[in-house]
Write a protein that holds these residues in place. Structure first.
Motif, short mmCIF file in Angstrom:
data_model
loop_
_atom_site.label_atom_id
_atom_site.label_comp_id
_atom_site.label_asym_id
_atom_site.label_seq_id
_atom_site.Cartn_x
_atom_site.Cartn_y
_atom_site.Cartn_z
N TYR A 87 40.38 37.96 25.27
CA TYR A 87 39.50 39.10 25.49
C TYR A 87 39.27 39.96 24.25
N VAL A 88 39.83 39.59 23.13
CA VAL A 88 39.66 40.38 21.92
C VAL A 88 38.34 39.97 21.26
N SER A 89 37.54 40.96 20.91
CA SER A 89 36.27 40.65 20.25
C SER A 89 36.53 40.25 18.80
N HIS A 90 35.60 39.52 18.23
CA HIS A 90 35.76 39.10 16.84
C HIS A 90 35.79 40.29 15.89
N ASP A 117 33.19 36.79 26.73
CA ASP A 117 32.63 35.46 26.98
C ASP A 117 33.25 34.78 28.20
N ILE A 118 34.55 34.79 28.31
CA ILE A 118 35.22 34.12 29.43
C ILE A 118 34.91 34.83 30.74
N TYR A 119 34.93 36.17 30.74
CA TYR A 119 34.70 36.91 31.98
C TYR A 119 33.33 36.63 32.58
N LEU A 130 37.44 31.61 45.65
CA LEU A 130 38.43 32.38 46.39
C LEU A 130 38.21 32.28 47.90
N GLN A 131 39.32 32.20 48.61
CA GLN A 131 39.29 32.29 50.07
C GLN A 131 38.77 33.68 50.45
N PRO A 132 38.21 33.85 51.64
CA PRO A 132 37.85 35.20 52.08
C PRO A 132 39.08 36.11 52.03
N GLY A 133 38.92 37.27 51.42
CA GLY A 133 40.03 38.21 51.25
C GLY A 133 40.93 37.89 50.07
N GLY A 134 40.57 36.86 49.28
CA GLY A 134 41.38 36.49 48.13
C GLY A 134 41.25 37.50 46.99
N TRP A 135 42.11 37.35 46.01
CA TRP A 135 42.18 38.29 44.88
C TRP A 135 41.96 37.58 43.56
N LEU A 136 41.25 38.26 42.66
CA LEU A 136 41.14 37.86 41.27
C LEU A 136 41.79 38.97 40.45
N VAL A 137 42.85 38.64 39.72
CA VAL A 137 43.60 39.61 38.92
C VAL A 137 43.54 39.14 37.47
N MET A 138 43.03 39.99 36.59
CA MET A 138 42.86 39.60 35.18
C MET A 138 43.39 40.67 34.24
N GLU A 139 43.89 40.22 33.11
CA GLU A 139 44.22 41.15 32.05
C GLU A 139 42.93 41.40 31.27
N ILE A 140 42.75 42.64 30.84
CA ILE A 140 41.58 42.98 30.05
C ILE A 140 42.03 43.72 28.80
N GLY A 141 41.14 43.86 27.84
CA GLY A 141 41.46 44.52 26.59
C GLY A 141 41.52 46.03 26.73
N PHE A 142 41.76 46.68 25.60
CA PHE A 142 41.87 48.13 25.60
C PHE A 142 40.52 48.79 25.57
#
Length: 142
Positions: A87-90, A117-119, A130-142
């Motif tokens: 997630y770090v920009s160039h 780009d990945i996001y 994702l299943q209904p009610g599923g979760w997506l948990v991601m680390e993001i930059g500052f």
């Protein structure tokens, strides 16, 4: 752990699993985990870590680009998708710790011009996976 179990369900997906640290933690709490990585050396290390910790039977490691395995086989739907993508920009390259710049593969750190780009690809794919009610948990930059 009951609350986490309800959140995670039976199958979890760890995208950009690296050496498998989060994958191993998930395997302690859900029945099946798929750890996905694009760097072959990281997959080998993650497999060794799973063996060493007695978790190999609960984890499947795949070489993949996001939610599309290299084998072309369709993936199951998931209750939980976690990801620590690049997630770090160039333009922020000089702000990354020297050790990270020196030892981590660029593909694991830098996420394109703005770091998103990945996001841009992951979020729509995760919505379908994702299943209904599923979760997506991601680390993001500052």
């Amino acid at each position: 752990m009951g609350r986490f179990r309800r959140l995670a369900g039976d199958i979890a997906y760890d995208l950009y699993c690296g050496i498998g640290t989060i994958t191993l933690m998930l395997a302690e709490h859900v029945e099946s985990v798929i750890g996905v990585e694009v760097v072959d050396e990281a997959i080998e290390c993650a497999r060794a870590n799973a063996e060493r910790n007695g978790m190999a039977s609960r984890i499947t490691f795949l070489h993949s680009d996001l939610l599309k395995p290299a084998s072309g086989e369709p993936l199951p739907t998931f209750d939980l998708i976690v990801s620590n993508p690049p997630y770090v920009s160039h333009e922020e390259r000089d702000k990354v710790q020297r050790e990270v710049r020196k030892f981590e593969p660029e593909i694991a750190v830098f996420g394109g011009e703005l770091g998103f780009d990945i996001y841009r690809r992951l979020v729509p794919q995760a919505q379908r996976a994702l299943q209904p009610g599923g979760w997506l948990v991601m680390e993001i930059g500052f």
